[in-house]
Design a protein around this motif. Sequence first.
Motif, PDB file in Angstrom:
ATOM      1  N   THR A 278       0.831  -1.210   0.000  1.00 39.90           N
ATOM      2  CA  THR A 278       0.000   0.000   0.000  1.00 39.90           C
ATOM      3  C   THR A 278       0.864   1.258   0.000  1.00 39.90           C
ATOM      4  O   THR A 278       0.608   2.206  -0.747  1.00 39.90           O
TER       5      THR A 278
ATOM      6  N   GLY B  16       2.531   1.630  -3.479  1.00 43.85           N
ATOM      7  CA  GLY B  16       1.565   2.094  -4.472  1.00 43.85           C
ATOM      8  C   GLY B  16       1.204   3.554  -4.276  1.00 43.85           C
ATOM      9  O   GLY B  16       1.039   4.305  -5.243  1.00 43.85           O
TER      10      GLY B  16
ATOM     11  N   THR C  84      -2.281  -1.134  -6.907  1.00 40.82           N
ATOM     12  CA  THR C  84      -2.532  -0.159  -5.850  1.00 40.82           C
ATOM     13  C   THR C  84      -2.351   1.258  -6.371  1.00 40.82           C
ATOM     14  O   THR C  84      -3.142   2.162  -6.052  1.00 40.82           O
TER      15      THR C  84
ATOM     16  N   THR D 227      -5.304   3.964  -6.446  1.00 38.41           N
ATOM     17  CA  THR D 227      -5.112   5.166  -5.640  1.00 38.41           C
ATOM     18  C   THR D 227      -5.328   6.414  -6.472  1.00 38.41           C
ATOM     19  O   THR D 227      -5.973   7.383  -6.034  1.00 38.41           O
TER      20      THR D 227
END
Length: 251
Positions: free
Chosen positions: A30, A33, A209, A213
């Motif tokens: 996370t 990304g 990700t 995002t």
Amino acid sequence: MSDRAPAGQFLDAAIDLLRRVRDEEADSVTAAGTLLADTVESGGRLFAFGAGHSSLAAQDLVYRAGGLALMNLLAVPGVVGVDVMPAPLGSALERVDGLASAVLDSSPLRAGDALLIISLSGRNALPVEMAVHARALGVRVIGVTSVAYAAETKSRHASGTYLKDHCDLVLDSKIAVGDAELTLDNVPAPFAPASTVVTSALLQAVMATTAATLADRGLEPPLLRSGNVDGGHDWNGRVMERYRDRIFYRH
């Protein structure tokens, strides 16, 4: 080994590693990304580097159907793959001091960009110096490596450090030292490496990700389509024209 066929054992081993990466590296994925999404949003460029077989995972991110158009390969002559002759020369070049600095100084990388450095062992001079010098230039560095090597091997860099020691973020592939999942009593060496499968999956999780995002922020991710679907080439042409100043493989 069990009585199960080696093919099944290898696939099970790879699946187990993928599960570990999914469960244990979720926060790092996370974060990685998000870092790449921040870079894209702020006008930065994306680069990936890997030496030897680690280059396979880097190349899989570049000009890739379903991938980010802004990902560029940072190529180092002689270490990108096994096409160099003789092949051991590529391994030797990874241990050459100063090569990384020379490559970066002649590359388009600049402050505000992001660089993925992929090195299974993270112990050779090339990836270590690549990370150190890139960060000195103001580049954000994500290292993709097996942290186990730092505990079980000796660094080949004069500093005694590893790739993982010089990154803004580290993704641990969980690959065991030696990169071979299987053994047999009648085979003198361990065999069946899984690093390419796991590293590629880990990086594609980061790319997913990044795309999600950007979309959550109301920005269209600069994605490429397959050239083998109708309209794919036209789509890609428009994306590459829009981001032509941040894509270096099209020139």
